[in-house]
Design a protein around this motif. Structure first.
Motif, short mmCIF file in Angstrom:
data_model
loop_
_atom_site.label_atom_id
_atom_site.label_comp_id
_atom_site.label_asym_id
_atom_site.label_seq_id
_atom_site.Cartn_x
_atom_site.Cartn_y
_atom_site.Cartn_z
N ASN A 96 19.43 51.71 37.31
CA ASN A 96 19.12 51.32 35.94
C ASN A 96 19.33 52.48 34.97
O ASN A 96 19.33 53.66 35.36
CB ASN A 96 17.67 50.83 35.85
CG ASN A 96 17.43 49.63 36.74
OD1 ASN A 96 18.29 48.76 36.89
ND2 ASN A 96 16.26 49.57 37.35
N ALA A 97 19.49 52.16 33.70
CA ALA A 97 19.85 53.15 32.69
C ALA A 97 18.70 54.06 32.29
O ALA A 97 18.90 54.97 31.47
CB ALA A 97 20.40 52.45 31.45
N ASP A 98 17.51 53.86 32.83
CA ASP A 98 16.42 54.81 32.60
C ASP A 98 15.92 55.39 33.92
O ASP A 98 14.85 55.98 33.98
CB ASP A 98 15.27 54.17 31.82
CG ASP A 98 14.83 52.83 32.39
OD1 ASP A 98 15.37 52.43 33.45
OD2 ASP A 98 13.95 52.20 31.78
N ASP A 99 16.72 55.23 34.99
CA ASP A 99 16.38 55.78 36.30
C ASP A 99 17.33 56.92 36.65
O ASP A 99 18.41 57.05 36.07
CB ASP A 99 16.47 54.70 37.39
CG ASP A 99 15.55 53.52 37.14
OD1 ASP A 99 14.62 53.66 36.32
OD2 ASP A 99 15.76 52.47 37.76
N ILE A 100 16.92 57.73 37.62
CA ILE A 100 17.77 58.80 38.11
C ILE A 100 17.67 58.86 39.63
O ILE A 100 16.66 58.45 40.22
CB ILE A 100 17.39 60.17 37.52
CG1 ILE A 100 15.93 60.51 37.82
CG2 ILE A 100 17.66 60.21 36.03
CD1 ILE A 100 15.51 61.90 37.36
N PHE A 101 18.71 59.38 40.26
CA PHE A 101 18.63 59.59 41.70
C PHE A 101 17.65 60.72 42.00
O PHE A 101 17.53 61.68 41.24
CB PHE A 101 20.00 59.94 42.27
CG PHE A 101 20.91 58.75 42.43
CD1 PHE A 101 20.55 57.69 43.26
CD2 PHE A 101 22.12 58.69 41.76
CE1 PHE A 101 21.39 56.60 43.42
CE2 PHE A 101 22.97 57.60 41.90
CZ PHE A 101 22.60 56.55 42.74
N GLU A 102 16.99 60.60 43.12
CA GLU A 102 16.03 61.63 43.53
C GLU A 102 16.72 62.95 43.84
O GLU A 102 16.19 64.02 43.53
CB GLU A 102 15.26 61.14 44.77
CG GLU A 102 14.41 62.19 45.47
CD GLU A 102 13.19 62.63 44.67
OE1 GLU A 102 12.51 63.57 45.11
OE2 GLU A 102 12.93 62.04 43.59
N SER A 103 17.90 62.88 44.43
CA SER A 103 18.61 64.10 44.78
C SER A 103 20.11 63.86 44.74
O SER A 103 20.57 62.72 44.62
CB SER A 103 18.20 64.59 46.17
OG SER A 103 18.61 63.66 47.16
N SER A 104 20.88 64.93 44.88
CA SER A 104 22.33 64.82 44.80
C SER A 104 22.94 64.16 46.03
O SER A 104 24.13 63.81 46.01
CB SER A 104 22.95 66.21 44.60
OG SER A 104 22.65 67.04 45.71
N ASP A 105 22.15 63.95 47.09
CA ASP A 105 22.70 63.31 48.28
C ASP A 105 22.16 61.90 48.49
O ASP A 105 22.27 61.35 49.59
CB ASP A 105 22.45 64.16 49.52
CG ASP A 105 20.98 64.27 49.89
OD1 ASP A 105 20.12 63.94 49.04
OD2 ASP A 105 20.68 64.70 51.02
N SER A 106 21.61 61.29 47.44
CA SER A 106 21.07 59.93 47.58
C SER A 106 22.15 58.93 47.99
O SER A 106 21.97 58.13 48.91
CB SER A 106 20.39 59.48 46.28
OG SER A 106 19.19 60.18 46.06
#
Length: 268
Positions: A96-106
């Protein structure tokens, strides 16, 4: 362990983001996507015709694997269905446009899980964070391996962590637009409880979700969504005790708040 991006057998992922007037958060979302170490993915943005600076922010962060479609639509789930229709990857997921991945390897973790063709899909854990401070954890949504009857007890995986093969959408359908707030829950219910697709649970946090989304922005919407879930259970022929459903929902929600202080250790 993340999938080896040099491995030609690694699956291609279609990551879909739907948005509308999200100038305050879209840059964070794009940044978390563009810093993924797994690169065998396409990013499809379905914009509902934003009137703020959303599209300008997107244009300022070009990427070779990104496509943008902007125009009026009938809401979040219709936009998600548009994204599915455009997807060319082997696997489809949403951020979603207000979410982010927890880490760069998600994304790499998802790809690694679905390199095994025995599985049709996967999902993991999610942490709710402050709208302004994404490092401040509010709620920890710890999932588990699916068991039959779980949806009738108020359980479902966090949808932003839910990835399935494109063939599953082809076979069992997309989001049912009769549900305005619970089409994601109904879709996962249909796939897991009715179609019995084979999923693997990834026991780690994959996504950080800001509080204040459409469903969770007020008590009325939370109540309406849960009533839609009860309707979806009936529509899919699944037996449910309404009183037990609400009891399990309350217990599960309280547990998520209690878990927030443990999320760092559990997602490591």
């Amino acid at each position: 362990m993340a999938a080896d991006t040099a491995n030609p057998s690694s699956p291609r992922i279609s990551l879909i983001t739907v948005c509308w007037n999200v100038e305050q958060t879209i840059a964070d979302t794009l940044r978390s996507i563009d810093t993924q170490t797994y690169r065998n993915f396409e990013h499809i943005i379905i914009d509902g015709g934003s009137k703020d600076s959303t599209l300008a922010i997107i244009a300022s962060a070009p990427a070779d694997n990104r496509r943008v479609l902007s125009g009026p639509d009938g809401g979040i789930y219709e936009a998600m269905n548009k994204g599915i229709g455009l997807a060319a990857g082997d696997i489809i997921g949403f951020l979603n446009a207000d979410d982010i991945f927890e880490s760069s390897d998600s994304l790499g973790t998802v790809a690694a899980a679905l390199e095994d063709e025995a599985y049709d899909g996967c999902y993991g854990d999610l942490v709710y964070v402050s709208n302004r401070h994404t490092d401040r954890k509010i709620r920890y949504w710890k999932s588990r391996a699916f068991r039959s009857g779980s949806f009738a007890r108020g359980w479902c995986p966090p949808h932003p962590t839910f990835y399935v093969r494109r063939s599953i959408y082809d076979q069992f359908g997309r989001f049912d637009l009769r549900y305005r707030l619970a089409a994601d829950v109904e879709l996962m219910m249909r796939f897991l409880e009715v179609a019995r697709i084979r999923t693997i649970y990834i026991p780690r946090v994959l996504v950080r979700m800001r509080l204040g989304g459409v469903t969770n922005k007020n008590v009325q919407n939370i109540s309406r969504q849960n009533k839609e879930v009860l309707s979806a259970l009936a529509d899919n022929g699944l037996k449910v005790s309404t009183s037990m459903f609400w009891a399990f929902k309350i217990v599960n929600r309280l547990g998520q708040f209690l878990m927030r202080n443990r999320s760092r250790d559990l997602s490591a």
